[in-house]
Design an enzyme around this catalytic site. Structure first.
Site, PDB file in Angstrom:
ATOM      1  N   HIS A  60      56.585  21.771 -39.307  1.00 19.26           N
ATOM      2  CA  HIS A  60      56.811  20.589 -39.787  1.00 19.26           C
ATOM      3  C   HIS A  60      57.470  21.159 -41.316  1.00 19.26           C
ATOM      4  CE1 HIS A  60      53.099  22.248 -41.284  1.00 19.26           C
ATOM      5  NE2 HIS A  60      53.028  21.595 -42.385  1.00 19.26           N
ATOM      6  N   HIS A  62      56.654  20.943 -44.514  1.00 14.63           N
ATOM      7  CA  HIS A  62      55.899  21.361 -45.720  1.00 14.63           C
ATOM      8  C   HIS A  62      56.542  22.808 -46.336  1.00 14.63           C
ATOM      9  CE1 HIS A  62      51.647  19.328 -46.061  1.00 14.63           C
ATOM     10  NE2 HIS A  62      52.408  19.126 -46.917  1.00 14.63           N
ATOM     11  N   ASP A  64      55.136  25.329 -47.529  1.00 18.19           N
ATOM     12  CA  ASP A  64      54.536  26.775 -47.356  1.00 18.19           C
ATOM     13  C   ASP A  64      55.076  27.059 -45.829  1.00 18.19           C
ATOM     14  OD1 ASP A  64      52.725  24.558 -46.611  1.00 18.19           O
ATOM     15  OD2 ASP A  64      51.455  25.878 -45.902  1.00 18.19           O
ATOM     16  N   HIS A  65      55.490  26.415 -45.027  1.00 20.28           N
ATOM     17  CA  HIS A  65      55.889  26.713 -43.989  1.00 20.28           C
ATOM     18  C   HIS A  65      57.518  27.168 -43.832  1.00 20.28           C
ATOM     19  CE1 HIS A  65      52.253  25.652 -41.610  1.00 20.28           C
ATOM     20  NE2 HIS A  65      51.743  25.292 -42.638  1.00 20.28           N
ATOM     21  N   ASP A 173      49.758  22.612 -38.619  1.00 20.55           N
ATOM     22  CA  ASP A 173      48.875  22.084 -39.285  1.00 20.55           C
ATOM     23  C   ASP A 173      48.771  20.733 -38.712  1.00 20.55           C
ATOM     24  OD1 ASP A 173      49.014  24.130 -41.095  1.00 20.55           O
ATOM     25  OD2 ASP A 173      49.738  22.719 -42.788  1.00 20.55           O
TER      26      ASP A 173
HETATM   27 ZN   LIG Z   1      51.322  21.150 -43.691  1.00 19.00          ZN
END
Ligand SMILES: [Zn+2]
Length: 275
Positions: A60, A62, A64-65, A173
């Site tokens: 995904h 986001h 932080d990824h 996640d």
């Molecule tokens: Zn996430």
């Protein structure tokens, strides 16, 4: 097939844990799942790197990824001696992220093209967007995506990687959901993001307790593994990062719900995957 946890951390910066990233080493090359903070430092320690990747898969978008996507694009480009497009797979929206990252790098691309006479091509990426079904099939390796549930982040996916009889699932996640169950059926290893509800709730800080809404707890992840006949559960993206000495407690809590092998990830942990 081999799994190397490149980053076992979360959005919270940690001296010992890089951001979310998992390397799956296969016969067709290194497959990287997510590219959080510090991914290429950890890849170097695992004798891999941006130029060695067969493909990058995003669960995904986001931040932080995906923080180090720009590092992968730049490093692969400047360290290759011929055009070497990066294959990127992810949910719808991935093309936009990759193109925006390339646009962000435009000044740097210009500097390097002007400086290196033998660098006559721009960085490039071939993006495949998918939510459900086979995304890569080559030799004995097959990577399949299925939708997960990380609302309000949409769309999000998990992946199942199969090589011969061996299988690994990267959950990303998500809360427990049908798509994740589909991926996990009979898998040898499940690499699952987890948060500790019992540690976060008492802090009472809304910015932290919000995190509980759209992640699996330790217990959720263990129940997903048990429900789907998984052999080994790897707990990663650990929120909060385990205090030294508490590792056995994390594993014991998962084992209350799952009778297979439980492994608490740390950076550069490696696991051989055998059916
Ligand atoms: Zn996430």
């Amino acid at each position: 097939m081999q799994i190397i946890i490149l980053g076992s951390g979360s959005p919270l910066p940690d001296a010992e844990r890089a951001g979310p990233a998992t390397l799956v080493r296969t016969g067709i090359g290194d497959l990287l799942f997510d590219c959080g903070r510090g991914v290429l430092m950890r890849a170097a320690a695992a004798a891999s790197g941006a130029g060695a990747l067969r493909a990058l898969f995003l669960t995904h978008l986001h931040s932080d990824h995906t923080t180090d996507l720009n590092d992968i694009i730049t490093s692969r480009w400047v360290m290759s001696f011929q055009p070497n497009p990066l294959a990127v797979f992810g949910p719808p929206g991935t093309t936009g992220l990759v193109r925006a990252t390339e646009a962000m790098l435009e000044l740097d691309i210009g500097y390097r093209l002007a400086h290196h006479a033998d660098l006559r091509w721009r960085p490039s990426a071939e993006v495949g967007e998918a939510e459900h079904g086979a995304v890569l099939e080559e030799g004995a390796v097959r990577v399949t995506a299925a939708p997960t549930d990380h609302a309000p982040v949409r769309p999000t996916v998990g992946y199942r990687i199969e090589e011969g009889e061996a299988s690994v699932v990267i959950a990303g996640d998500t809360v427990p959901c049908a798509g994740l169950d589909e991926l996990c059926a009979g898998a040898d290893v499940l690499v699952h993001t987890v948060v500790r509800r019992d540690l976060i709730e008492p802090i009472g800080l809304p910015r932290l307790t919000d995190v509980l809404d759209y992640h699996s707890s330790l217990e959720d992840a263990a129940q997903t593994a048990a429900r789907n006949g998984v052999s080994t559960l790897v707990l990663t993206h650990l929120v909060p990062a385990p205090q030294p000495g508490s590792e056995d407690d994390w594993v014991a809590r998962a084992k209350e719900h799952f009778s297979g092998t439980v492994v608490l990830a740390r950076d550069l942990l490696s696991l051989d995957v055998a059916p």
